[in-house]
Design a protein around this motif. Structure first.
Motif, PDB file in Angstrom:
ATOM      1  N   GLY A  67      22.402  -2.552 -47.124  1.00  0.00           N
ATOM      2  CA  GLY A  67      23.711  -1.914 -47.094  1.00  0.00           C
ATOM      3  C   GLY A  67      24.176  -1.714 -45.672  1.00  0.00           C
ATOM      4  N   ASN A  68      24.924  -0.620 -45.425  1.00  0.00           N
ATOM      5  CA  ASN A  68      25.508  -0.395 -44.105  1.00  0.00           C
ATOM      6  C   ASN A  68      24.954   0.869 -43.453  1.00  0.00           C
ATOM      7  N   ALA A  69      23.667   1.113 -43.556  1.00  0.00           N
ATOM      8  CA  ALA A  69      23.054   2.293 -42.963  1.00  0.00           C
ATOM      9  C   ALA A  69      23.044   2.166 -41.445  1.00  0.00           C
ATOM     10  N   GLU A  70      23.053   3.313 -40.779  1.00  0.00           N
ATOM     11  CA  GLU A  70      23.055   3.304 -39.318  1.00  0.00           C
ATOM     12  C   GLU A  70      21.643   3.125 -38.765  1.00  0.00           C
ATOM     13  N   TYR A  71      20.645   3.691 -39.442  1.00  0.00           N
ATOM     14  CA  TYR A  71      19.249   3.581 -39.015  1.00  0.00           C
ATOM     15  C   TYR A  71      18.415   3.029 -40.173  1.00  0.00           C
ATOM     16  N   TYR A  72      17.423   2.261 -39.816  1.00  0.00           N
ATOM     17  CA  TYR A  72      16.512   1.677 -40.795  1.00  0.00           C
ATOM     18  C   TYR A  72      15.092   2.123 -40.476  1.00  0.00           C
ATOM     19  N   ILE A  73      14.338   2.475 -41.503  1.00  0.00           N
ATOM     20  CA  ILE A  73      12.958   2.934 -41.327  1.00  0.00           C
ATOM     21  C   ILE A  73      12.051   1.725 -41.163  1.00  0.00           C
ATOM     22  N   VAL A  74      11.246   1.751 -40.094  1.00  0.00           N
ATOM     23  CA  VAL A  74      10.284   0.684 -39.818  1.00  0.00           C
ATOM     24  C   VAL A  74       8.890   1.291 -39.904  1.00  0.00           C
ATOM     25  N   PRO A  75       8.169   1.049 -41.005  1.00  0.00           N
ATOM     26  CA  PRO A  75       6.813   1.590 -41.116  1.00  0.00           C
ATOM     27  C   PRO A  75       5.794   0.640 -40.484  1.00  0.00           C
ATOM     28  N   VAL A  76       4.829   1.206 -39.781  1.00  0.00           N
ATOM     29  CA  VAL A  76       3.739   0.441 -39.167  1.00  0.00           C
ATOM     30  C   VAL A  76       2.454   1.215 -39.414  1.00  0.00           C
ATOM     31  N   ALA A  77       1.445   0.528 -39.883  1.00  0.00           N
ATOM     32  CA  ALA A  77       0.163   1.182 -40.154  1.00  0.00           C
ATOM     33  C   ALA A  77      -0.434   1.726 -38.861  1.00  0.00           C
ATOM     34  N   ASN A  78      -0.891   2.964 -38.906  1.00  0.00           N
ATOM     35  CA  ASN A  78      -1.536   3.612 -37.755  1.00  0.00           C
ATOM     36  C   ASN A  78      -0.609   3.728 -36.543  1.00  0.00           C
ATOM     37  N   LEU A  79       0.666   3.902 -36.760  1.00  0.00           N
ATOM     38  CA  LEU A  79       1.628   3.958 -35.654  1.00  0.00           C
ATOM     39  C   LEU A  79       1.385   5.206 -34.816  1.00  0.00           C
ATOM     40  N   HIS A  80       1.168   4.998 -33.514  1.00  0.00           N
ATOM     41  CA  HIS A  80       0.929   6.119 -32.613  1.00  0.00           C
ATOM     42  C   HIS A  80       1.754   6.042 -31.335  1.00  0.00           C
ATOM     43  N   LYS A  81       2.447   4.895 -31.089  1.00  0.00           N
ATOM     44  CA  LYS A  81       3.209   4.770 -29.853  1.00  0.00           C
ATOM     45  C   LYS A  81       4.469   3.956 -30.099  1.00  0.00           C
ATOM     46  N   VAL A  82       5.601   4.463 -29.606  1.00  0.00           N
ATOM     47  CA  VAL A  82       6.877   3.755 -29.655  1.00  0.00           C
ATOM     48  C   VAL A  82       7.458   3.773 -28.246  1.00  0.00           C
ATOM     49  N   THR A  83       7.741   2.602 -27.707  1.00  0.00           N
ATOM     50  CA  THR A  83       8.304   2.478 -26.371  1.00  0.00           C
ATOM     51  C   THR A  83       9.654   1.795 -26.474  1.00  0.00           C
ATOM     52  N   VAL A  84      10.697   2.425 -25.906  1.00  0.00           N
ATOM     53  CA  VAL A  84      12.044   1.863 -25.918  1.00  0.00           C
ATOM     54  C   VAL A  84      12.488   1.694 -24.469  1.00  0.00           C
ATOM     55  N   ASN A  85      12.688   0.460 -24.043  1.00  0.00           N
ATOM     56  CA  ASN A  85      13.084   0.128 -22.661  1.00  0.00           C
ATOM     57  C   ASN A  85      12.164   0.788 -21.640  1.00  0.00           C
ATOM     58  N   GLY A  86      10.883   0.861 -21.923  1.00  0.00           N
ATOM     59  CA  GLY A  86       9.906   1.461 -21.021  1.00  0.00           C
ATOM     60  C   GLY A  86       9.778   2.965 -21.152  1.00  0.00           C
ATOM     61  N   VAL A  87      10.600   3.606 -21.993  1.00  0.00           N
ATOM     62  CA  VAL A  87      10.548   5.058 -22.193  1.00  0.00           C
ATOM     63  C   VAL A  87       9.731   5.343 -23.448  1.00  0.00           C
ATOM     64  N   ASP A  88       8.771   6.268 -23.312  1.00  0.00           N
ATOM     65  CA  ASP A  88       7.930   6.626 -24.453  1.00  0.00           C
ATOM     66  C   ASP A  88       8.729   7.486 -25.429  1.00  0.00           C
ATOM     67  N   ARG A  89       8.881   7.000 -26.660  1.00  0.00           N
ATOM     68  CA  ARG A  89       9.604   7.725 -27.710  1.00  0.00           C
ATOM     69  C   ARG A  89       8.672   8.000 -28.893  1.00  0.00           C
ATOM     70  N   SER A  90       7.407   8.306 -28.609  1.00  0.00           N
ATOM     71  CA  SER A  90       6.428   8.571 -29.661  1.00  0.00           C
ATOM     72  C   SER A  90       6.747   9.838 -30.441  1.00  0.00           C
ATOM     73  N   ASP A  91       7.614  10.698 -29.895  1.00  0.00           N
ATOM     74  CA  ASP A  91       7.995  11.918 -30.608  1.00  0.00           C
ATOM     75  C   ASP A  91       8.856  11.616 -31.831  1.00  0.00           C
TER      76      ASP A  91
END
Length: 136
Positions: A67-91
């Motif tokens: 559909g036309n949702a603004e955000y999509y959920i991306v599940p990853v097993a054992n996810l502990h770190k998210v980096t966006v353009n070099g910025v840690d967004r693990s929160d």
């Protein structure tokens, strides 16, 4: 002098074992195998009728599926770190998933590794806007 045929047959016929030549059998098996390999189709991708519409990026066409949702959920097993353009967004991680903005999924680059997501956003999108904590 008499020829003893019975003893000759008995001696030679009981000592001989059947002799099977395997060379023609192997030749036929290889010929059949080559025929099957040449005529088989090993493609794992099912080409759909709208493959030209997707642009060939390898990314899912989320507007057709979700559909036309603004955000999509991306599940990853054992996810502990998210980096966006070099910025840690693990929160922004909640229950092993993260919410990624639709424009980032369409125009940006996502690299998913075991337990980690690395995202490069298109110009004009901040790391705070690109990734949000999902309401799971």
């Amino acid at each position: 002098m008499a020829i003893d045929i019975k003893s000759y047959k008995k001696r030679h016929l009981t000592d001989q074992k059947p002799n099977i030549n395997l060379v023609p059998f192997i030749d036929i098996l290889f010929t059949i195998m080559i025929f099957l390999v040449v005529t088989s189709n090993f493609s794992a991708v099912d080409v759909s009728h709208n493959a030209a519409d997707s642009g060939g990026t390898g990314k899912p066409n989320v507007t057709d599926v979700s559909g036309n949702a603004e955000y999509y959920i991306v599940p990853v097993a054992n996810l502990h770190k998210v980096t966006v353009n070099g910025v840690d967004r693990s929160d922004a991680i909640a229950n092993g998933a993260v919410g990624v903005q639709a424009k980032v999924m369409d125009e940006g680059q996502m690299s998913i590794r075991p337990g980690e997501i690395i995202i490069n956003t298109p110009p004009g999108i901040s790391p705070q806007d690109a990734v949000q904590r999902p309401n799971v």
